[in-house]
Motif scaffolding. Structure first.
Motif, short mmCIF file in Angstrom:
data_model
loop_
_atom_site.label_atom_id
_atom_site.label_comp_id
_atom_site.label_asym_id
_atom_site.label_seq_id
_atom_site.Cartn_x
_atom_site.Cartn_y
_atom_site.Cartn_z
N GLN A 92 41.39 1.65 -96.83
CA GLN A 92 42.45 1.55 -97.84
C GLN A 92 41.99 1.93 -99.25
O GLN A 92 42.66 1.60 -100.23
N GLY A 117 54.73 -5.03 -104.51
CA GLY A 117 53.73 -5.12 -103.46
C GLY A 117 52.66 -6.14 -103.82
O GLY A 117 52.83 -6.95 -104.74
N TRP A 118 51.54 -6.07 -103.11
CA TRP A 118 50.47 -7.05 -103.36
C TRP A 118 49.13 -6.52 -102.87
O TRP A 118 49.08 -5.67 -101.98
N GLN A 153 43.26 -6.72 -98.21
CA GLN A 153 44.52 -6.25 -97.64
C GLN A 153 45.43 -5.73 -98.73
O GLN A 153 45.30 -6.10 -99.91
N ILE A 154 46.36 -4.86 -98.34
CA ILE A 154 47.37 -4.31 -99.24
C ILE A 154 48.71 -4.36 -98.53
O ILE A 154 48.82 -3.99 -97.36
N GLY A 155 49.75 -4.82 -99.22
CA GLY A 155 51.10 -4.86 -98.67
C GLY A 155 52.09 -4.28 -99.66
O GLY A 155 51.80 -4.18 -100.86
N TYR A 156 53.29 -3.95 -99.18
CA TYR A 156 54.24 -3.22 -100.03
C TYR A 156 55.59 -3.90 -100.14
O TYR A 156 56.57 -3.27 -100.55
N PRO A 186 53.78 -12.94 -100.40
CA PRO A 186 53.56 -11.58 -99.86
C PRO A 186 54.19 -11.47 -98.48
O PRO A 186 54.05 -12.36 -97.65
N ARG A 203 54.85 -9.17 -94.80
CA ARG A 203 53.96 -8.57 -93.81
C ARG A 203 53.48 -7.18 -94.24
O ARG A 203 54.28 -6.34 -94.67
N HIS A 204 52.18 -6.96 -94.08
CA HIS A 204 51.61 -5.65 -94.39
C HIS A 204 51.80 -4.70 -93.21
O HIS A 204 52.09 -5.14 -92.08
N ASN A 263 44.74 -1.29 -91.81
CA ASN A 263 45.06 -2.65 -92.22
C ASN A 263 44.38 -3.68 -91.32
O ASN A 263 43.83 -4.67 -91.79
#
Length: 421
Positions: A50, A80-81, A179-182, A189, A191-192, A198
């Motif tokens: 990522q 996002g997060w 982790q990165i989520g949108y 947050p 679900r990514h 991921n």
């Protein structure tokens, strides 16, 4: 043939091993290096997935370790997060992680001057089944000086200081997760994405040194090994083993009496089966290491491929004699299962490439292999039919000539017989 295939496979895997190690020791980016210098952070590494980067300092005391971290990642969406955390359990995985999560939510700007907030979260099994993940100040470790900042160009960082109890956290084998989520809902947050990058955003590292192969890097290497062995074993050697008996038993090269085609067929199939079995076993290990994320279709197809291939290998031992009445039924089953197996293999390899996020290089490399095998089969098919029709026409002419000669001889014999009478 088996020895040559094994040598080639070993060379490829060795190359992948060193390339993988080198790829995972790339220095941090220039921008991130400036950020850690501003905070007097000395250790830095580019994380494997990522595009994330991680910098740290740690200070030991009698009962705890104070860990100063800076985590950076790109978040190029309106909301996002990004998250970073440590896991005190035996495995580096999401469930059980004590996380620091930075939330980017435009709705925050209506009540404050910034759309950014950062909190601590305790990621439990309930989170995996869909329960809302809420901020939690009591996560079992002391976290202070938390900051979530926009560094420009959609690059965001989380800074924090953590006090890790030595009875639960070992800095020489620290499980950390990123982790990165949108998508977000308030300060929760959502679900990514579920893809390999991921799922694979975990590792076990030694904070005393950012060198050496971590658990996460080794798992990433195993994924590459699994993919290469699958392509060589299931995707190349088995189709080659199908081509040989099809085109070298009678036409265009007749090896039926010498059985050369049979031994080549067995050699390719056995080599492909052994290499593919190694890929299957590695796949099971990888599946077990990702307990909360399973690629069901790819796994189920892999089990079918291994099962059917095993049946095909056993079929050689149970092959009836040519004089047996049910030999033709065995041939039908063997051919039908073999061609069906090839179709499943090709589908599953492309599914695996999609999961691995191998991109166009992996996809077009295997397409190139299929094109080569297809071109060989197509050329041999044309040559086979040309030779078959040529030999068939030649035999027909020979039979017609023999028939005409026999009729002529019969007429002459009949004339001689009539004269005698």
């Amino acid at each position: 043939m088996s020895s040559s295939s094994t040598l080639i496979t070993f060379i490829i895997l060795s190359f992948l091993f060193f390339v993988n190690i080198d790829a995972n020791h790339q220095p941090c980016g220039e921008k991130f290096l400036k950020l850690i210098e501003q905070r007097n952070i000395t250790a830095c590494k580019r994380l494997r997935t990522q595009g994330a980067e991680f910098g740290w300092n740690h200070y030991n005391s009698t009962n705890s370790t104070t860990l100063e971290i800076l985590f950076g990642a790109i978040l190029d969406t309106n909301e996002g997060w990004i998250a970073w955390g440590v896991n005190p359990e035996k495995r580096a995985e999401m469930i059980g992680t004590k996380a620091i999560i930075g939330i980017k939510n435009p709705d925050f700007a209506t009540t404050s001057s910034s759309p950014l907030r950062v909190n601590t979260y305790d990621v439990t099994k309930e989170t995996k089944i869909g329960c809302t993940l809420l901020p939690n100040k009591n996560i079992g470790i002391n976290v202070s000086h938390m900051m979530f900042q926009d560094e420009g160009s959609n690059f965001y960082t989380i800074y924090a200081r953590l006090v890790l109890p030595l009875d639960k956290y070992n800095i020489t084998r620290l499980n950390h997760v990123w982790q990165i989520g949108y998508a977000v809902s308030g300060e929760s947050p959502l679900r990514h994405p579920i893809n390999l990058h991921n799922v694979d955003s975990t590792e076990t590292i030694n904070l005393n040194s950012n060198h050496g192969l971590s658990t996460g890097q080794f798992r990433s290497f195993l994924r590459l090994v699994h993919g290469v062995l699958s392509i060589i074993g299931w995707g190349t050697m088995l189709p080659l083993g199908v081509i040989i008996p099809r085109y070298f038993r009678v036409y265009p090269v007749k090896w039926e009496n010498s059985k050369v085609w049979f031994f080549l067929h067995i050699g390719c199939q056995l080599t492909g089966f052994l290499i593919g079995t190694a890929a299957f076993v590695i796949g099971l290990v990888l599946g077990h290491s990702s307990r909360y994320y399973i690629f069901h279709t790819h796994r189920d197809f892999g089990i079918l491929i291994f099962t059917f291939s095993t049946i095909q290998m056993l079929a050689f031992r149970l092959k009836p004699k040519e004089t047996d009445d049910y030999r033709k039924y065995w041939n039908m089953y063997h051919h039908f299962l073999g061609y069906g197996l090839l179709a499943i293999i090709i589908i599953n390899i492309f599914k695996g490439i999609g999961i691995l996020n191998g991109g166009d290089k992996w996809k077009w490399s295997y397409i190139g292999i299929l094109i080569c095998l297809g071109a060989i089969a197509f050329a041999m098919e044309i040559f086979t039919w040309i030779r078959y029709l040529y030999i068939d026409e030649k035999n027909n002419k020979k039979e017609n000539k023999e028939k005409e000669d026999n009729e002529k001889e019969n007429k002459e014999n009949a004339s001689v017989h009539n004269l005698k009478e």
